[in-house]
Design a protein around this motif. Sequence first.
Motif, mmCIF file in Angstrom:
data_model
loop_
_atom_site.group_PDB
_atom_site.id
_atom_site.type_symbol
_atom_site.label_atom_id
_atom_site.label_comp_id
_atom_site.label_asym_id
_atom_site.label_seq_id
_atom_site.Cartn_x
_atom_site.Cartn_y
_atom_site.Cartn_z
ATOM 1 N N TYR A 143 0.826 -1.178 -0.107
ATOM 2 C CA TYR A 143 -0.021 -0.087 -0.139
ATOM 3 C C TYR A 143 0.833 1.280 0.022
ATOM 4 O O TYR A 143 0.661 2.216 -0.705
ATOM 5 C CB TYR A 143 -0.822 -0.018 1.221
ATOM 6 C CG TYR A 143 -1.440 1.179 1.609
ATOM 7 C CD1 TYR A 143 -2.509 2.022 0.384
ATOM 8 C CD2 TYR A 143 -1.467 1.976 2.667
ATOM 9 C CE1 TYR A 143 -3.122 3.243 0.755
ATOM 10 C CE2 TYR A 143 -2.149 3.151 3.012
ATOM 11 C CZ TYR A 143 -2.908 3.729 2.140
ATOM 12 O OH TYR A 143 -3.314 4.872 2.237
ATOM 13 N N GLU A 150 -5.853 7.475 -3.553
ATOM 14 C CA GLU A 150 -7.256 7.473 -3.091
ATOM 15 C C GLU A 150 -7.245 6.021 -1.813
ATOM 16 O O GLU A 150 -6.340 5.163 -1.806
ATOM 17 C CB GLU A 150 -8.209 7.217 -4.021
ATOM 18 C CG GLU A 150 -8.181 8.183 -5.243
ATOM 19 C CD GLU A 150 -8.935 7.964 -6.364
ATOM 20 O OE1 GLU A 150 -10.010 7.927 -6.449
ATOM 21 O OE2 GLU A 150 -8.203 7.482 -7.303
ATOM 22 N N LYS A 151 -8.481 5.808 -1.446
ATOM 23 C CA LYS A 151 -8.639 4.633 -0.685
ATOM 24 C C LYS A 151 -8.382 3.392 -1.265
ATOM 25 O O LYS A 151 -8.658 3.132 -2.512
ATOM 26 C CB LYS A 151 -10.198 4.477 -0.345
ATOM 27 C CG LYS A 151 -10.766 3.649 0.854
ATOM 28 C CD LYS A 151 -12.189 3.628 1.202
ATOM 29 C CE LYS A 151 -12.437 2.807 2.178
ATOM 30 N NZ LYS A 151 -13.871 2.877 2.579
ATOM 31 N N THR A 152 -7.775 2.603 -0.881
ATOM 32 C CA THR A 152 -7.004 1.226 -1.445
ATOM 33 C C THR A 152 -7.271 0.089 -0.720
ATOM 34 O O THR A 152 -7.131 0.027 0.372
ATOM 35 C CB THR A 152 -5.364 1.444 -1.736
ATOM 36 O OG1 THR A 152 -5.250 2.562 -2.308
ATOM 37 C CG2 THR A 152 -4.680 0.120 -2.272
ATOM 38 N N TYR A 170 -7.815 -2.122 4.028
ATOM 39 C CA TYR A 170 -7.755 -1.115 3.316
ATOM 40 C C TYR A 170 -6.630 -0.157 3.914
ATOM 41 O O TYR A 170 -6.628 0.255 5.032
ATOM 42 C CB TYR A 170 -9.084 -0.512 2.889
ATOM 43 C CG TYR A 170 -9.817 0.213 4.081
ATOM 44 C CD1 TYR A 170 -9.799 1.578 4.471
ATOM 45 C CD2 TYR A 170 -10.580 -0.734 5.204
ATOM 46 C CE1 TYR A 170 -10.407 2.279 5.401
ATOM 47 C CE2 TYR A 170 -11.097 -0.038 6.258
ATOM 48 C CZ TYR A 170 -11.004 1.282 6.414
ATOM 49 O OH TYR A 170 -11.869 2.051 7.319
ATOM 50 N N GLU A 172 -6.095 4.306 3.789
ATOM 51 C CA GLU A 172 -6.674 5.488 3.480
ATOM 52 C C GLU A 172 -5.831 6.530 4.309
ATOM 53 O O GLU A 172 -5.549 6.572 5.509
ATOM 54 C CB GLU A 172 -8.250 5.505 4.059
ATOM 55 C CG GLU A 172 -8.926 6.691 3.432
ATOM 56 C CD GLU A 172 -10.465 6.556 3.736
ATOM 57 O OE1 GLU A 172 -11.215 7.276 3.001
ATOM 58 O OE2 GLU A 172 -10.905 5.789 4.799
ATOM 59 N N ASN A 173 -5.419 7.595 3.677
ATOM 60 C CA ASN A 173 -4.742 8.606 4.174
ATOM 61 C C ASN A 173 -3.398 8.126 4.759
ATOM 62 O O ASN A 173 -3.192 8.414 5.913
ATOM 63 C CB ASN A 173 -5.569 9.406 5.294
ATOM 64 C CG ASN A 173 -6.777 10.088 4.561
ATOM 65 O OD1 ASN A 173 -6.710 10.708 3.311
ATOM 66 N ND2 ASN A 173 -8.061 10.123 5.171
ATOM 67 N N HIS A 177 -5.741 -0.220 7.643
ATOM 68 C CA HIS A 177 -7.179 -0.807 8.436
ATOM 69 C C HIS A 177 -7.292 -2.031 8.321
ATOM 70 O O HIS A 177 -7.506 -2.603 6.995
ATOM 71 C CB HIS A 177 -8.325 0.059 8.444
ATOM 72 C CG HIS A 177 -8.089 1.556 8.632
ATOM 73 N ND1 HIS A 177 -8.534 2.298 9.506
ATOM 74 C CD2 HIS A 177 -7.622 2.433 7.373
ATOM 75 C CE1 HIS A 177 -8.334 3.371 9.450
ATOM 76 N NE2 HIS A 177 -7.761 3.850 8.392
ATOM 77 N N ILE A 306 -14.984 -1.844 -1.554
ATOM 78 C CA ILE A 306 -13.802 -0.636 -1.524
ATOM 79 C C ILE A 306 -13.183 -0.827 -3.100
ATOM 80 O O ILE A 306 -12.981 0.397 -3.511
ATOM 81 C CB ILE A 306 -12.779 -1.266 -0.538
ATOM 82 C CG1 ILE A 306 -13.178 -1.095 0.954
ATOM 83 C CG2 ILE A 306 -11.494 -0.114 -0.743
ATOM 84 C CD1 ILE A 306 -12.439 -1.715 2.086
ATOM 85 N N GLU A 309 -15.718 1.275 -5.048
ATOM 86 C CA GLU A 309 -15.360 2.636 -5.051
ATOM 87 C C GLU A 309 -14.315 3.314 -5.777
ATOM 88 O O GLU A 309 -14.586 4.356 -6.399
ATOM 89 C CB GLU A 309 -14.958 2.949 -3.388
ATOM 90 C CG GLU A 309 -15.350 4.308 -2.817
ATOM 91 C CD GLU A 309 -15.173 4.286 -1.213
ATOM 92 O OE1 GLU A 309 -14.578 5.280 -0.788
ATOM 93 O OE2 GLU A 309 -15.598 3.391 -0.560
ATOM 94 N N THR A 310 -13.158 2.753 -5.545
ATOM 95 C CA THR A 310 -11.936 3.301 -6.375
ATOM 96 C C THR A 310 -11.231 2.633 -7.199
ATOM 97 O O THR A 310 -10.540 3.127 -8.012
ATOM 98 C CB THR A 310 -10.796 4.042 -5.223
ATOM 99 O OG1 THR A 310 -10.248 2.610 -4.686
ATOM 100 C CG2 THR A 310 -11.435 4.760 -4.098
#
Length: 587
Positions: A143, A150-152, A170, A172-173, A177, A306, A309-310
């Motif tokens: 990651y 973006e969210k991955t 995932y 994010e920023n 998580h 997820i 989403e991206t």
Amino acid sequence: MALTVLGLSGALGHDPSAAIYVDGKLVAAVEEERFLRDKHAKNKMPIESTKFCLAQAGITPRDIDVVAVPYAPISLATPARWHYAKRYWYAPDRSLDALLNGNRRYRRYVGRIREMLESLGFDWNKIEFEPVEHHLAHASSAYHLSGFKEKTAIMGIDGKGEYATTFFGYGENGKIHKIKEFYDPDSLGGLYGAITEYLGFDMLDGEYKVMGMAPYGDPDKYDLSRLIKFDGKNFEVNTDYANVIGLRRYKEKGRGFYFSPKLIDWLGPRRKGDMADDPYIHYAAAMQKLYEDVSLKLMDYYLGDIIKETGLIAFSGGGALNVKLNQKIIARPEVKELFVQPASGDAGTAVGAASYVVEKRGIKVEKMEHVYLGPSFNNEQVIEACEQHAEKPKFLQIDNVPQRIAKILSEGNPVAWFQGRMEFGPRALGHRSILGCPSFKGIADRINEQIKFRERWRPFCPSMLDRVAKEMFKVDHPAPFMTFTFEVNEEWKERVPEVVHEDGTSRGQAVKQEFNPRYYALLEEMEKRTGNGVVLNTSLNRRGEPVVCTPTDALNMFFGSDLQYLIMEDILVVKAEFPADIQEPIN
């Protein structure tokens, strides 16, 4: 004040390595096996790799702020140790040990790390030591190094870390998580490894051979579904057959395997020799299909929303080196881009642990654009190695290297190509490679039989100009690291048949000029000579050996094979005569 982090791997007894981040820049990363000339360097510590990383960064042990390792203590309050104890009920000593003393391996490893670091001049009391959970290190290596903003979706599949075997989460920023982990013995990587052993190969090293064998078989000829209980969101490996320990193991000549005698009773004797034949090719195909099916369904269940989403996925762990699974992932319409950490095996967790620590301290790590992170050697060092070698090689310094080597290749000669900094990870990507002309009939068989001394059915991969990849493959997706297979367009199957596998695919490397200018120039010269900006590229080593590191390693490999040409930087080494158009030798 710069933050300098040393990452070290090897807690699981194989693939020790070291990596150094200075702020967000990965300045060096290398596997210990390359220095020791011992594949996977089992039960060794990353001593030489740490020395190299320090030297490459131009720093001393006093300059290291944090030492990060991809192995951490696991609390009894989590489900991991309880799951292990329950599933290994048939080995009560192991079950009780997991509950009563479940972090013993971690404590022992920390002791070994401390001893190693102090022997190298580190002051244990002045460095910060940070353990990172094994699968978080894998996740970070994918990651944080993907460059995705973006969210991955994050996926990790391997044999096992501390207790976890499979990770879904995932990013994010910059934060990772967890969504779901599975625990030993319920391991997709372990199951693939058990069948790898049954098919006559070594675990950790032979899984890609099973993957290479699979296209020759029919996955529907044998049903292997009894190996795993799967309901779409949870799975359990059937430990009557595989992922077994202790007395349940099948034994042969005193060696215990990761499968049971019941597997032999069911499928027949363990495969021997180098032939890819019936029924084993069908078992390989069925195992590959089972692995793909379960992995993709788990991905859909835990990460589907997820991904929708991206469209971004980061993937690591030894299971991420399964290029056939990766091909299926990028074929999904909802997937925009998949980043697979090129050093997805445990060696890559040195980078992952270090990058995790860097990001945790608020510093962004740079995107991984290349893996040229190991030692390099200049012409003078190459000449010195030639002069000191027992075989007294014939060598000479040449000019216009890409043009001259392209001519030798286009005439049907394999060439050992040794340039720049050694690659990190299992793939040779144009710095420590054996090259061939992929339109020259029989070149793959010749390299297999006379140079690599490996199984005839193993495929070879192409490196090509990045613009050629778009013409050659049916899917347009970034491919800098040979982590995907692609379907080859019909025209190109005829143009470069020596790098197209049985199933019409190739595991390609699309070469960018900015990261490998000399290799790119060679490919351009090949395009001028043959019409194809493509070479056959395999790692510069023989079967069972690590990829070469030094000029002396390259010379040893050269003289231990049927290779006739070796180019190291600007120094051409030959066994017979120099090509007629090259100036007189200097020795």
